[in-house]
Write an enzyme that holds these catalytic residues in place. Sequence first.
Site, mmCIF file in Angstrom:
data_model
loop_
_atom_site.group_PDB
_atom_site.id
_atom_site.type_symbol
_atom_site.label_atom_id
_atom_site.label_comp_id
_atom_site.label_asym_id
_atom_site.label_seq_id
_atom_site.Cartn_x
_atom_site.Cartn_y
_atom_site.Cartn_z
ATOM 1 N N ASP A 20 45.457 35.489 32.777
ATOM 2 C CA ASP A 20 43.954 35.801 32.723
ATOM 3 C C ASP A 20 43.684 36.626 31.497
ATOM 4 O O ASP A 20 44.313 37.548 31.135
ATOM 5 C CB ASP A 20 43.176 36.730 33.703
ATOM 6 C CG ASP A 20 43.185 36.133 34.950
ATOM 7 O OD1 ASP A 20 43.298 34.977 35.113
ATOM 8 O OD2 ASP A 20 43.026 36.924 35.972
ATOM 9 N N LYS A 47 43.942 32.282 41.474
ATOM 10 C CA LYS A 47 43.653 32.509 43.117
ATOM 11 C C LYS A 47 44.583 32.566 43.907
ATOM 12 O O LYS A 47 44.637 33.343 44.658
ATOM 13 C CB LYS A 47 42.504 31.581 43.396
ATOM 14 C CG LYS A 47 41.228 31.750 42.512
ATOM 15 C CD LYS A 47 40.040 30.814 43.055
ATOM 16 C CE LYS A 47 39.081 30.846 42.003
ATOM 17 N NZ LYS A 47 38.488 32.072 41.465
ATOM 18 N N ASP A 250 39.563 37.063 46.065
ATOM 19 C CA ASP A 250 40.999 36.706 46.276
ATOM 20 C C ASP A 250 41.704 37.763 47.030
ATOM 21 O O ASP A 250 42.584 37.464 48.067
ATOM 22 C CB ASP A 250 41.793 36.420 45.181
ATOM 23 C CG ASP A 250 40.871 35.388 44.235
ATOM 24 O OD1 ASP A 250 40.503 34.636 44.491
ATOM 25 O OD2 ASP A 250 41.274 35.412 42.886
ATOM 26 N N THR A 280 38.905 46.966 45.084
ATOM 27 C CA THR A 280 39.350 46.352 43.765
ATOM 28 C C THR A 280 38.319 46.510 42.677
ATOM 29 O O THR A 280 38.619 46.136 41.573
ATOM 30 C CB THR A 280 39.772 44.761 44.015
ATOM 31 O OG1 THR A 280 38.455 44.204 44.373
ATOM 32 C CG2 THR A 280 40.700 44.679 45.114
ATOM 33 N N ARG A 283 38.278 48.778 39.526
ATOM 34 C CA ARG A 283 39.075 48.756 38.289
ATOM 35 C C ARG A 283 39.096 47.379 37.522
ATOM 36 O O ARG A 283 38.548 46.476 38.104
ATOM 37 C CB ARG A 283 40.686 48.963 38.729
ATOM 38 C CG ARG A 283 41.162 50.550 38.883
ATOM 39 C CD ARG A 283 42.257 50.842 39.434
ATOM 40 N NE ARG A 283 42.750 50.258 40.695
ATOM 41 C CZ ARG A 283 42.645 50.841 41.948
ATOM 42 N NH1 ARG A 283 42.351 51.921 41.973
ATOM 43 N NH2 ARG A 283 43.195 50.327 42.977
HETATM 44 O O1 RIB Z 1 39.327 34.645 41.295
HETATM 45 C C1 RIB Z 1 39.783 35.301 40.251
HETATM 46 C C2 RIB Z 1 40.735 34.153 39.458
HETATM 47 O O2 RIB Z 1 40.140 33.109 39.254
HETATM 48 C C3 RIB Z 1 41.267 34.866 38.072
HETATM 49 O O3 RIB Z 1 42.617 35.503 38.484
HETATM 50 C C4 RIB Z 1 41.561 33.733 37.522
HETATM 51 O O4 RIB Z 1 42.959 33.218 37.099
HETATM 52 C C5 RIB Z 1 40.888 32.325 37.960
HETATM 53 O O5 RIB Z 1 42.005 31.852 38.655
#
Ligand code: RIB
Length: 299
Positions: A20, A47, A250, A280, A283
């Site tokens: 990311d 995810k 996630d 979550t 942060r």
């Molecule tokens: O849901 C968040 C995620 O979506 C991020 O970490 C990014 O990689 C995308 O996959």
Amino acid sequence: MTANPAQPYDLVVVGSVNVDLVVRVDRRPGPGETVLGSDLSTYPGGKGANQAVAAARLGARVSLLGRIGSDAHGRLLRESLQRDGVELRHLHETSVPSGVAMISVGPKGDNSIIVSPGANARLSEQDVEDANDLVSSAPVVSLQLETPLPTVLAAARAARRVVFNLSPAAPVPDELLSVCDPLVVNEHEAAMVLGTPGLPAQQAKALLSLGPRSVVITLGADGAVAADHGGITSVPSPQVDALDTTGAGDAFTGALAWRLAVGDTLADATAFAVKVGAATVRRSGAQSSYPSLAEVATL
Ligand code: RIB
């Protein structure tokens, strides 16, 4: 809640692994426009990996089936998953770039994401077949949609119990919906599947009528609604200041899947997952923001 010592893993996640690249912005650019943002932050994400890390950090025994590139991003991703104790026998390398997500985070913690799937797009039905012992023996297999749909379907067919987060939102066949236990969606995804917005409890009932064995709708700061054919439960969220919501869904799904795997009811697992989601958003980043079990207990 009891882990089954006869099972090596509580949870198998089949899904995406991304790096990311995150920039905070005051506002997002329109077409043809340039805006300046914050310094760049680089985090492990994706995810699938996010679900796996969220569960592992809470104490779950987790295995991840996925693909990364043979590149610097791939090495970063593998090392960070290893540090969190995720089992990686079926994390394969391939000769295309690792998945990358370009993420802008707005002043209220909201995010916009563009994903370049890279190696994730090469996760195949054969990969699932090669991991059949793992996938078919786990109490729960957790899935999302950042890998090809035929791969997701193959994993769903092999699994004993499927937790499926329909994200990123896309049409899916009835066959997949019918094995979800639960289907996990946010309000936008629910409206996409149903073709209309509505009140969460009504949306949950309408989604159930499409075939899933159970449904969970996440509602951000308003918690979640869990529904099965025995009834509907609304779960409020602890109130927290949201800095960055990236990956909260996630973490919610990973936590939910783990608690279902160790025997919680849908309502209890949802109540636990709501607390994890709330922790979550306090942060920055996805995995970088995920809590320990001790932190969740304080909420
Ligand atoms: O849901 C968040 C995620 O979506 C991020 O970490 C990014 O990689 C995308 O996959």
